[in-house]
Design an enzyme around this catalytic site. Sequence first.
Site, PDB file in Angstrom:
ATOM      1  CB  ILE A  89      -1.113   0.104   1.156  1.00  0.00           C
ATOM      2  CG1 ILE A  89      -2.012   1.207   1.158  1.00  0.00           C
ATOM      3  CG2 ILE A  89      -0.235  -0.085   2.658  1.00  0.00           C
ATOM      4  CD1 ILE A  89      -3.127   0.942   2.038  1.00  0.00           C
ATOM      5  CB  CYS A  90       1.319   4.066   0.683  1.00  0.00           C
ATOM      6  SG  CYS A  90       1.716   5.871   1.000  1.00  0.00           S
ATOM      7  CG  HIS A  91       5.606   5.917  -0.676  1.00  0.00           C
ATOM      8  ND1 HIS A  91       5.061   6.293  -0.333  1.00  0.00           N
ATOM      9  CD2 HIS A  91       6.539   6.638  -1.678  1.00  0.00           C
ATOM     10  CE1 HIS A  91       4.983   7.965  -0.760  1.00  0.00           C
ATOM     11  NE2 HIS A  91       5.939   7.941  -1.461  1.00  0.00           N
TER      12      HIS A  91
END
Length: 168
Positions: free
Chosen positions: A102-104
């Site tokens: 998730i995200c980075h």
Amino acid sequence: MAKVAFLLANNFEDSEMKNPYDAVKEAGHEAVIVGAEKGAEIKGKKGTVSYTSDVSINDIKAADFDAVVIPGGSSPEGVRVQDQMVQFVKEANDQGKAIAGICHGPQVMISADILKGKKTTCFVGIRDDVKLAGAEYLDEEVVVDGNLITSRTPKDEPAFIREILNKL
């Protein structure tokens, strides 16, 4: 019961670790915090949570796990510079294990070279990176392509967690 590796370094996005970790444990699975060293304190970037690593990446094999979760924030940058972490993700992928970022988090997938030809999403700031790694970027709350699960930001956590639990 599945065994899930959470790959973690300092400055992870607090909720992107805490919420999936708690959900995996509440569903009756084993959640293992993997760090550079066993017993190291790993702190969230907002300071609301910290964890102690259960194991060192040097002491485990991908074959011993059913899934991998890579929380976002600045943690993936710290994870991806460790060759053993990247190799672990590569081996988990080769074995068809679920890998969720998730995200980075997808930065680690980029370093493991497992995004070519896959559909994925991520934090908008690294979308060009996933495209350059050969993935098709989709701006959606969660994207599942084969064994890979990706989401964008903390607001996408419910969908991200749902898909992790579906794979387990």
